[in-house]
Design an enzyme around this catalytic site. Structure first.
Site, PDB file in Angstrom:
ATOM      1  N   CYS A  15      44.644  36.590  30.877  1.00 43.44           N
ATOM      2  CA  CYS A  15      43.801  37.512  31.607  1.00 43.44           C
ATOM      3  C   CYS A  15      44.365  37.643  33.017  1.00 43.44           C
ATOM      4  O   CYS A  15      44.910  36.683  33.522  1.00 43.44           O
ATOM      5  CB  CYS A  15      42.343  37.027  31.635  1.00 43.44           C
ATOM      6  SG  CYS A  15      42.071  35.515  32.559  1.00 43.44           S
ATOM      7  N   PRO A  16      44.308  38.786  33.657  1.00 42.54           N
ATOM      8  CA  PRO A  16      43.632  40.025  33.272  1.00 42.54           C
ATOM      9  C   PRO A  16      44.523  40.986  32.478  1.00 42.54           C
ATOM     10  O   PRO A  16      44.080  42.054  32.114  1.00 42.54           O
ATOM     11  CB  PRO A  16      43.305  40.658  34.626  1.00 42.54           C
ATOM     12  CG  PRO A  16      44.467  40.283  35.478  1.00 42.54           C
ATOM     13  CD  PRO A  16      44.892  38.914  35.015  1.00 42.54           C
TER      14      PRO A  16
END
Lengths: 105, 349, 376
Positions: free
Chosen positions: A43-44
């Site tokens: 992530c992201p």
């Protein structure tokens, strides 16, 4: 490509309740229009790339997302779902490999 | 005994972080880009337990929380830099630690970067930056910079009124949460409760050692590094043992779930995560804390420095996520344009 | 190892970790580390005569630093039995001796130089000489460390200035300096060293330690005693001192208010408040016994007059009391002999002859805790 859960899959994934009523077998017949490999992403980037892929697609098309960690495999479907797309399935195919199938809304 | 307690706490914390996928990077980012608030809710549960718990322990005389002076330039700059680093590193300070335990080599690169970043500032070549930014502090009536003192709340009743004023809306918001779908591992309630209780337990076992602070990752990392490199054990506390336990606990949790696997990202991402880790380290050392030291422990004391720093960690996270989002979109558009001009084909891989 | 075995072991490991953690906390509650010692008891029943159960941990580093005769050396005494662990040769008479919070070093100032000499209290050797930046030839008067040792506050002779230094590994780096008009004597800090207190005769001036701003003045009910001695309880909620006629003064730190207790204590001898009992102990005006107050409520708990036998050994009068930080409080007699007093019961455990004759200074330099830090 998508196989049933191994004996060691986390309980919650096996738990149908958490699936929002989606049956495992539903997507077995589904043919993906696009595939994105995010196995080594975190992530992201996982969400950003999935979102961008979906933006490029047309309504009704199916995207298959390959993810390499449990957080992404949990967060990406949830975020995509809240964006209004339809999450068809989340499958753990290997110890550290999840496949998320999404229909573009 | 305290060493055993610390390592045990670290093991349990690593286990909880991994099972819950407790990533504060995701929690912070979700305000900006996503509609999912599950991890924000987990964070809120942690804070709820700790704000009430710390106030109670203070009232009982078990501890007197250490609160950072309000060196606002350092809190703002450090927080912002940390937020940027967190996005590039693919995880916050705690996230990086537990992902290391799972075998993600990119996170190990980020951790090495984090250690170097903190070492550069804390007693390192860039210490001047920290000193300059921490040179200006604002006086909150000559007391610790907390919301209690800012509002001039001297009496016990007034303090609890403020805590109630913060907690009750949070509880109402949490109680209205929609059902969390597509769950792998623990849901936000269980994750928040587990991390919250362990964070509070850290305050308690720290108090036994005369350390009036809760869970943190930055200072213990600095102290541990210094100890390993120079043999100087100054600053080694129960928190350093917790930090050792976290990756081990995460490994065990991942092992149980069959997720422990060594995974190497491509070289570009590896370098990016290393750079992100180093940026996080610089930010954390300037601000005097990371997403744990400030955003959990510091906020639990209602410290103004911690609250400010947390706000700027979020801002840095949003700005960097926006940059990543835009650059990825541009990249993808360029790819598509290139593909259209070559053989028209509907799929990429 | 196959997968089922792994899956069986991991929950066991986690359960063991949970049990260890719980056990650590429970033990902490039982042995009082968490609650800051035994609850305060009052009433005469606890002051039964007889043997004391005072125990001193033998692994403690540091010791009790005593300047006796000759005044050009520091004797390091064992807190358990006052036996001499070693002597630190200073070569001349010091002005002040200030142990570092870690307890293994002592900062010594002299009347005629700005330099601070640092000695080891475990090796009894000279460690380093520090010439504080910004000293400008002034002579340090008193040194005050923050609890974690990261900050040192220095007051100067013939100046109302206070200099603030960062302290690390026996090195000082100058941060800033501020003036304290009308105030004099040693500085006292609150627990976090965010506030500094300095007497001004009829009041106590309060400064914000992070920028030197004057915050408030606490008006004292009576003129401060010449010894200018104040002492905080371990939790830093109350500051205890003495007025010129020997009445104890209690300052409530949170409320910034002071009140007086009408009892005749000695205006010369500084009170002590041992951390594990939080009893404020004063030597009475006749210097033959000790008063005990609850440091937080100010309630008078008890007073004892030492038996004639003990007083004989002490030379008839108590010269000073020292918080050893390791269990007993020492009442040092004019004879130089030391009576080890239990701070909870005021019973005397032992009388030691440590040869501490004509004691001019005595401070504790005991390592009690390891781990109190400035950063997060």
């Amino acid at each position: 490509m998508t196989t049933a859960f191994g004996a060691n899959a986390p309980e919650a994934v096996n738990n149908r309740e958490n699936w929002g009523g989606i049956r495992m077998s539903d997507q077995k017949e589904q043919k993906a229009d696009r595939t994105v490999d995010l196995l080594s992403e975190v992530c992201p980037y996982t969400f950003v790339k999935s979102k961008l892929e979906l933006e490029q697609m047309e309504t009704g098309q199916i995207l298959q997302i390959h993810l390499g960690n449990s957080e992404s495999a949990s967060n990406v479907p949830r975020s995509v779902d809240l964006e209004g797309h339809e999450v068809l399935s989340v499958d753990q195919t290997e110890p550290s490999h999840w496949v998320v199938t999404v229909r573009r809304a | 005994m305290i060493v055993a307690g610390g390592i045990s706490l670290g093991l349990l914390l690593g286990y909880a972080l991994q099972r819950g996928g407790y990533c504060m990077n995701t929690a912070f980012r979700s305000f900006y880009l996503e509609k999912d608030r599950s991890l924000v809710r987990a964070w809120a549960v942690v804070l709820l337990i700790n704000v009430i718990g710390v106030a109670l322990l203070t009232e009982l005389g078990v501890l007197l929380p250490e609160v950072a002076p309000f060196f606002w330039p350092a809190a703002i700059v450090g927080g912002f830099v940390f937020g940027i680093g967190m996005v590039l590193a693919g995880g916050c300070a705690s996230g990086t630690y537990y992902r290391c335990g799972r075998g993600m080599l990119g996170s190990i690169a980020a951790l090495v970067g984090f250690v170097i970043g903190t070492a550069l500032i804390d007693g390192g070549a860039l210490v001047e930056i920290q000193q300059q930014l921490r040179g200006t502090t604002i006086d909150v009536s000559g007391r610790e910079a907390t919301l209690f003192n800012l509002l001039g709340l001297e009496s016990t009743a007034a303090r609890w009124l403020l805590i109630a004023g913060i907690s009750i809306p949070a509880i109402v918001w949490l109680s209205r949460a929609p059902k969390q779908r597509f769950l792998i591992g623990w849901g936000w309630r269980k994750t928040g409760a587990a991390v919250g209780v362990l964070a509070l337990a850290t305050w308690v076992i720290s108090a036994m050692q005369g350390r009036d602070f809760g869970l943190s990752f930055t200072q213990p990392t600095v102290a541990l590094t210094r100890f390993l490199v120079t043999g100087d054990s100054a600053g080694i506390s129960v928190a350093s043992f917790i930090v050792i336990g976290v990756p081990i606990g995460a490994f065990l949790a991942a092992k149980a779930a069959g997720e422990a696997i060594l995974r190497m990202p491509d070289p570009g991402r590896f370098v990016r995560q290393f750079g992100g880790g180093a940026t996080m380290g610089l930010g954390a050392s300037i601000a005097g804390g990371c997403n744990i030291g400030h955003s959990i422990t510091g906020v639990s004391t209602l410290g103004i420095t911690a609250i400010t720093s947390t706000a700027f960690i979020m801002l840095g996270c949003w700005v960097m996520t926006g940059i990543v989002y835009r650059s990825e979109r541009r990249k993808m558009e360029a790819e598509i344009a290139a593909m259209r001009s070559a053989v028209p084909q509907g799929e990429t891989s | 190892m196959n997968r089922t075995t792994v899956n069986r072991i991991i929950p066991i490991v986690m359960a063991a970790a949970a049990i260890t953690l719980t056990a650590t906390i429970v033990l902490g509650i039982i042995d009082g580390t968490l609650t800051g010692g035994s609850p305060i008891t009052s009433g005469q029943s606890v002051f039964a005569a007889g043997g004391s159960t005072l125990q001193v941990d033998e692994d403690l580093e540091g010791g009790i630093l005593v300047i006796a005769d000759p005044a050009t050396e520091i004797r390091v005494l064992d807190p358990a039995d006052a036996s001499e662990r070693g002597r630190i040769e200073l070569g001349r008479e010091p002005a002040t001796i200030t142990p570092t919070p870690g307890g293994v070093s002592v900062f010594v100032t002299f009347p005629d130089t700005e330099e601070i000499e640092v000695y080891s209290t475990t090796e009894f050797e000279h460690e380093t000489t520090i010439a504080p930046e910004g000293g400008d030839g002034r002579t340090p008067e008193d040194l005050t460390f923050s609890e974690n040792g990261d900050t040192l506050f220095v007051t100067w002779r013939d100046s109302d200035a206070v200099s603030v230094f960062s302290h690390s590994m026996l090195g000082l780096s100058f941060r800033y300096e501020f003036a304290t008009p009308d105030a004099h004597g040693p500085l006292y800090r609150n627990r976090r060293a965010t506030r500094l207190y300095r007497g001004s005769g009829s009041g106590i001036e309060i400064y914000f330690a992070q920028n030197g701003e004057h915050i408030d003045t606490i008006t004292l009910p009576g003129e401060q005693a010449d010894n200018e001695a104040w002492v905080f309880n371990a939790r830093h909620t109350h500051l205890w001192g003495t007025d010129a006629s020997g009445n104890p003064i209690v300052v409530d730190e949170a409320a910034s208010s002071a009140r007086e207790i009408d009892i005749s204590a000695s205006p010369e001898i500084a009170p002590v408040i041992p951390a594990d009992t939080e009893h404020a102990l004063y030597v009475d005006a006749a210097q033959t016994g000790v008063f005990a107050f609850d440091a937080r409520s100010g309630n008078r708990l008890a007073d004892v007059t030492f038996s004639e036998k003990v007083l004989d050994e002490l030379g008839g009068r108590i010269a000073r009391i020292v918080d050893t930080g390791a269990g007993p409080v020492w009442a040092i007699g004019v004879s130089g002999k030391i009576a080890a007093v239990d701070p909870a019961t005021l019973s005397i455990a032992d009388v030691h002859d440590a040869g501490a004759r004509e004691t001019v200074m005595a401070v504790s330099s005991i390592v009690q805790q390891d781990g109190n830090f400035a950063c997060f």
